[in-house]
Design a protein around this motif. Structure first.
Motif, PDB file in Angstrom:
ATOM      1  N   PRO A 195       3.463   0.596 -12.064  1.00  0.00           N
ATOM      2  CA  PRO A 195       4.232   0.429 -10.821  1.00  0.00           C
ATOM      3  C   PRO A 195       5.647   1.006 -10.889  1.00  0.00           C
ATOM      4  O   PRO A 195       6.229   1.307  -9.855  1.00  0.00           O
ATOM      5  N   GLU A 196       6.176   1.177 -12.097  1.00  0.00           N
ATOM      6  CA  GLU A 196       7.525   1.734 -12.223  1.00  0.00           C
ATOM      7  C   GLU A 196       7.567   3.163 -11.666  1.00  0.00           C
ATOM      8  O   GLU A 196       8.521   3.558 -11.018  1.00  0.00           O
ATOM      9  N   ARG A 197       6.539   3.931 -11.941  1.00  0.00           N
ATOM     10  CA  ARG A 197       6.524   5.320 -11.474  1.00  0.00           C
ATOM     11  C   ARG A 197       5.701   5.490 -10.199  1.00  0.00           C
ATOM     12  O   ARG A 197       6.000   6.351  -9.376  1.00  0.00           O
ATOM     13  N   ASP A 198       4.630   4.684 -10.072  1.00  0.00           N
ATOM     14  CA  ASP A 198       3.754   4.832  -8.906  1.00  0.00           C
ATOM     15  C   ASP A 198       4.280   4.023  -7.718  1.00  0.00           C
ATOM     16  O   ASP A 198       3.791   2.942  -7.393  1.00  0.00           O
ATOM     17  N   THR A 199       5.253   4.597  -7.066  1.00  0.00           N
ATOM     18  CA  THR A 199       5.784   4.005  -5.835  1.00  0.00           C
ATOM     19  C   THR A 199       4.791   4.291  -4.700  1.00  0.00           C
ATOM     20  O   THR A 199       3.888   5.127  -4.865  1.00  0.00           O
ATOM     21  N   PRO A 200       4.973   3.651  -3.544  1.00  0.00           N
ATOM     22  CA  PRO A 200       4.090   3.966  -2.420  1.00  0.00           C
ATOM     23  C   PRO A 200       4.029   5.469  -2.127  1.00  0.00           C
ATOM     24  O   PRO A 200       2.940   6.024  -1.929  1.00  0.00           O
TER      25      PRO A 200
ATOM     26  N   ASP B 109       0.824  -1.213   0.000  1.00  0.00           N
ATOM     27  CA  ASP B 109       0.000   0.000   0.000  1.00  0.00           C
ATOM     28  C   ASP B 109       0.862   1.270   0.000  1.00  0.00           C
ATOM     29  O   ASP B 109       2.095   1.200  -0.047  1.00  0.00           O
ATOM     30  N   GLN B 110       0.186   2.424   0.065  1.00  0.00           N
ATOM     31  CA  GLN B 110       0.901   3.702  -0.075  1.00  0.00           C
ATOM     32  C   GLN B 110       1.756   4.025   1.139  1.00  0.00           C
ATOM     33  O   GLN B 110       2.486   5.009   1.124  1.00  0.00           O
ATOM     34  N   TYR B 111       1.629   3.216   2.211  1.00  0.00           N
ATOM     35  CA  TYR B 111       2.481   3.419   3.388  1.00  0.00           C
ATOM     36  C   TYR B 111       3.626   2.411   3.418  1.00  0.00           C
ATOM     37  O   TYR B 111       4.359   2.314   4.393  1.00  0.00           O
ATOM     38  N   GLY B 112       3.716   1.597   2.356  1.00  0.00           N
ATOM     39  CA  GLY B 112       4.777   0.604   2.280  1.00  0.00           C
ATOM     40  C   GLY B 112       4.443  -0.695   2.995  1.00  0.00           C
ATOM     41  O   GLY B 112       5.304  -1.546   3.185  1.00  0.00           O
ATOM     42  N   VAL B 113       3.158  -0.846   3.390  1.00  0.00           N
ATOM     43  CA  VAL B 113       2.725  -2.043   4.117  1.00  0.00           C
ATOM     44  C   VAL B 113       2.180  -3.077   3.131  1.00  0.00           C
ATOM     45  O   VAL B 113       1.417  -2.734   2.221  1.00  0.00           O
ATOM     46  N   SER B 114       2.569  -4.342   3.311  1.00  0.00           N
ATOM     47  CA  SER B 114       2.043  -5.413   2.453  1.00  0.00           C
ATOM     48  C   SER B 114       0.551  -5.587   2.709  1.00  0.00           C
ATOM     49  O   SER B 114       0.119  -5.638   3.848  1.00  0.00           O
ATOM     50  N   ARG B 115      -0.187  -5.656   1.625  1.00  0.00           N
ATOM     51  CA  ARG B 115      -1.642  -5.844   1.739  1.00  0.00           C
ATOM     52  C   ARG B 115      -2.052  -6.930   0.764  1.00  0.00           C
ATOM     53  O   ARG B 115      -1.851  -6.796  -0.444  1.00  0.00           O
ATOM     54  N   ASN B 116      -2.637  -7.988   1.308  1.00  0.00           N
ATOM     55  CA  ASN B 116      -3.172  -8.995   0.391  1.00  0.00           C
ATOM     56  C   ASN B 116      -4.684  -8.962   0.417  1.00  0.00           C
ATOM     57  O   ASN B 116      -5.296  -8.262   1.244  1.00  0.00           O
ATOM     58  N   SER B 117      -5.301  -9.692  -0.487  1.00  0.00           N
ATOM     59  CA  SER B 117      -6.757  -9.651  -0.626  1.00  0.00           C
ATOM     60  C   SER B 117      -7.458 -10.102   0.659  1.00  0.00           C
ATOM     61  O   SER B 117      -8.525  -9.593   0.986  1.00  0.00           O
ATOM     62  N   ALA B 118      -6.843 -11.025   1.406  1.00  0.00           N
ATOM     63  CA  ALA B 118      -7.470 -11.534   2.635  1.00  0.00           C
ATOM     64  C   ALA B 118      -7.663 -10.415   3.661  1.00  0.00           C
ATOM     65  O   ALA B 118      -8.621 -10.452   4.447  1.00  0.00           O
ATOM     66  N   TYR B 119      -6.783  -9.420   3.629  1.00  0.00           N
ATOM     67  CA  TYR B 119      -6.870  -8.290   4.564  1.00  0.00           C
ATOM     68  C   TYR B 119      -8.215  -7.553   4.440  1.00  0.00           C
ATOM     69  O   TYR B 119      -8.720  -6.990   5.410  1.00  0.00           O
ATOM     70  N   PHE B 120      -8.797  -7.580   3.264  1.00  0.00           N
ATOM     71  CA  PHE B 120     -10.026  -6.818   3.012  1.00  0.00           C
ATOM     72  C   PHE B 120     -11.304  -7.628   3.229  1.00  0.00           C
ATOM     73  O   PHE B 120     -12.406  -7.088   3.074  1.00  0.00           O
ATOM     74  N   ARG B 121     -11.170  -8.912   3.537  1.00  0.00           N
ATOM     75  CA  ARG B 121     -12.365  -9.751   3.755  1.00  0.00           C
ATOM     76  C   ARG B 121     -13.202  -9.165   4.889  1.00  0.00           C
ATOM     77  O   ARG B 121     -12.665  -8.708   5.903  1.00  0.00           O
ATOM     78  N   GLY B 122     -14.527  -9.218   4.687  1.00  0.00           N
ATOM     79  CA  GLY B 122     -15.441  -8.653   5.674  1.00  0.00           C
ATOM     80  C   GLY B 122     -15.887  -7.244   5.293  1.00  0.00           C
ATOM     81  O   GLY B 122     -16.830  -6.717   5.867  1.00  0.00           O
ATOM     82  N   ARG B 123     -15.198  -6.660   4.330  1.00  0.00           N
ATOM     83  CA  ARG B 123     -15.614  -5.353   3.804  1.00  0.00           C
ATOM     84  C   ARG B 123     -15.805  -5.488   2.299  1.00  0.00           C
ATOM     85  O   ARG B 123     -15.205  -6.352   1.664  1.00  0.00           O
ATOM     86  N   PHE B 124     -16.631  -4.617   1.770  1.00  0.00           N
ATOM     87  CA  PHE B 124     -16.725  -4.540   0.308  1.00  0.00           C
ATOM     88  C   PHE B 124     -15.447  -3.888  -0.205  1.00  0.00           C
ATOM     89  O   PHE B 124     -14.871  -3.052   0.481  1.00  0.00           O
TER      90      PHE B 124
ATOM     91  N   PRO C 190      -8.718  10.396   2.015  1.00  0.00           N
ATOM     92  CA  PRO C 190      -7.712   9.670   2.805  1.00  0.00           C
ATOM     93  C   PRO C 190      -8.055   8.190   2.984  1.00  0.00           C
ATOM     94  O   PRO C 190      -7.194   7.403   3.362  1.00  0.00           O
ATOM     95  N   ARG C 191      -9.313   7.819   2.701  1.00  0.00           N
ATOM     96  CA  ARG C 191      -9.697   6.414   2.867  1.00  0.00           C
ATOM     97  C   ARG C 191      -9.198   5.515   1.740  1.00  0.00           C
ATOM     98  O   ARG C 191      -9.219   4.300   1.861  1.00  0.00           O
ATOM     99  N   PHE C 192      -8.770   6.109   0.649  1.00  0.00           N
ATOM    100  CA  PHE C 192      -8.286   5.284  -0.463  1.00  0.00           C
ATOM    101  C   PHE C 192      -7.075   4.457  -0.044  1.00  0.00           C
ATOM    102  O   PHE C 192      -6.162   4.955   0.613  1.00  0.00           O
ATOM    103  N   VAL C 193      -7.090   3.211  -0.458  1.00  0.00           N
ATOM    104  CA  VAL C 193      -5.913   2.363  -0.312  1.00  0.00           C
ATOM    105  C   VAL C 193      -5.268   2.307  -1.698  1.00  0.00           C
ATOM    106  O   VAL C 193      -5.911   1.874  -2.664  1.00  0.00           O
ATOM    107  N   GLY C 194      -4.028   2.760  -1.796  1.00  0.00           N
ATOM    108  CA  GLY C 194      -3.308   2.699  -3.065  1.00  0.00           C
ATOM    109  C   GLY C 194      -2.437   1.468  -3.060  1.00  0.00           C
ATOM    110  O   GLY C 194      -1.743   1.206  -2.078  1.00  0.00           O
ATOM    111  N   LEU C 195      -2.493   0.702  -4.123  1.00  0.00           N
ATOM    112  CA  LEU C 195      -1.696  -0.525  -4.164  1.00  0.00           C
ATOM    113  C   LEU C 195      -0.733  -0.521  -5.338  1.00  0.00           C
ATOM    114  O   LEU C 195      -1.101  -0.182  -6.470  1.00  0.00           O
ATOM    115  N   THR C 196       0.492  -0.913  -5.055  1.00  0.00           N
ATOM    116  CA  THR C 196       1.493  -1.072  -6.097  1.00  0.00           C
ATOM    117  C   THR C 196       2.243  -2.379  -5.840  1.00  0.00           C
ATOM    118  O   THR C 196       1.970  -3.062  -4.851  1.00  0.00           O
TER     119      THR C 196
END
Ligand SMILES: [Cu+2]
Length: 197
Positions: A109-114, A50-65, A126-132
């Motif tokens: 992803p080459e230009r869009d770093t976290p 994510d945009q904070y440099g934290v690993s985020r996988n699809s399982a992290y979002f389970r329980g939310r749309f 601010p609620r957007f999660v950006g993924l690269t």
């Protein structure tokens, strides 16, 4: 004598319309079948950063749309327009927007770093999660979501991306529910989302 053949005309027209109607109906059924197959195939697991440099996988979002959109921060038009529509729609949903994780997956992803994603998304919501991720990881998730994108060089140097522009609504179980686009506008998107929340 001329009257006889002409009198057939309404019957002939009716026959053509009935036959055409059957064909059209068959086509419709085939289209629904294809769509149903496509529906089952949209989305899938991912493991990105994510945009904070934290690993985020699809399982992290389970329980939310998940409201997933693919684009890139250098995009001159459709991405900022769509992200603004999503942000406004979330605003209109009020508290129920808490059930939704708005996700922006970069196709560049080459230009869009976290760090680039962080600065970019802050201006929308601010609620957007950006993924690269690695180009390979991005290509895999884009493929899973049936996203089209292609790089093309710009005259003055550098490059831009052509890309499909769809907003995917995935359920709390991670399965595909519906697809929208920015033409709905904030009110239209909020109304469409309310049906599921
Ligand atoms: Cu774009």
């Amino acid at each position: 004598m001329i009257r006889t053949p002409l009198s057939f005309l309404p019957y002939l027209l009716a026959a053509v319309m009935v036959a055409g109607g059957f064909l059209w109906h068959e086509g419709d059924i085939a289209a629904v079948r294809i769509r149903a197959q496509g529906v089952a195939a949209i989305g899938g697991p991912f493991s990105l950063t994510d945009q904070y440099g934290v690993s985020r996988n699809s399982a992290y979002f389970r329980g939310r749309f998940m409201l997933v959109y693919f684009g890139y921060t250098y995009c001159p038009d459709i991405c900022p327009t769509t992200l603004a529509v999503v942000a406004d729609a979330l605003g209109k949903l009020g508290k129920s927007a808490d059930q939704v994780a708005p996700i922006f997956v970069t196709l560049d992803p080459e230009r869009d770093t976290p760090g680039v994603l962080k600065a970019y998304l802050k201006s929308f919501d601010p609620r957007f999660v950006g993924l690269t991720g690695s180009p390979k990881a991005i290509a895999e998730v884009a493929h899973a979501y049936r996203v089209y994108y292609r790089e093309h060089p710009l005259k003055g140097g550098g490059y831009a991306l052509d890309h499909s522009s769809q907003i995917y609504l995935m359920g709390p179980d991670g399965k595909f529910i519906a697809v929208f686009d920015e033409t709905l506008g904030p009110d239209g998107l909020a109304a469409a989302l309310r049906k599921y929340l």
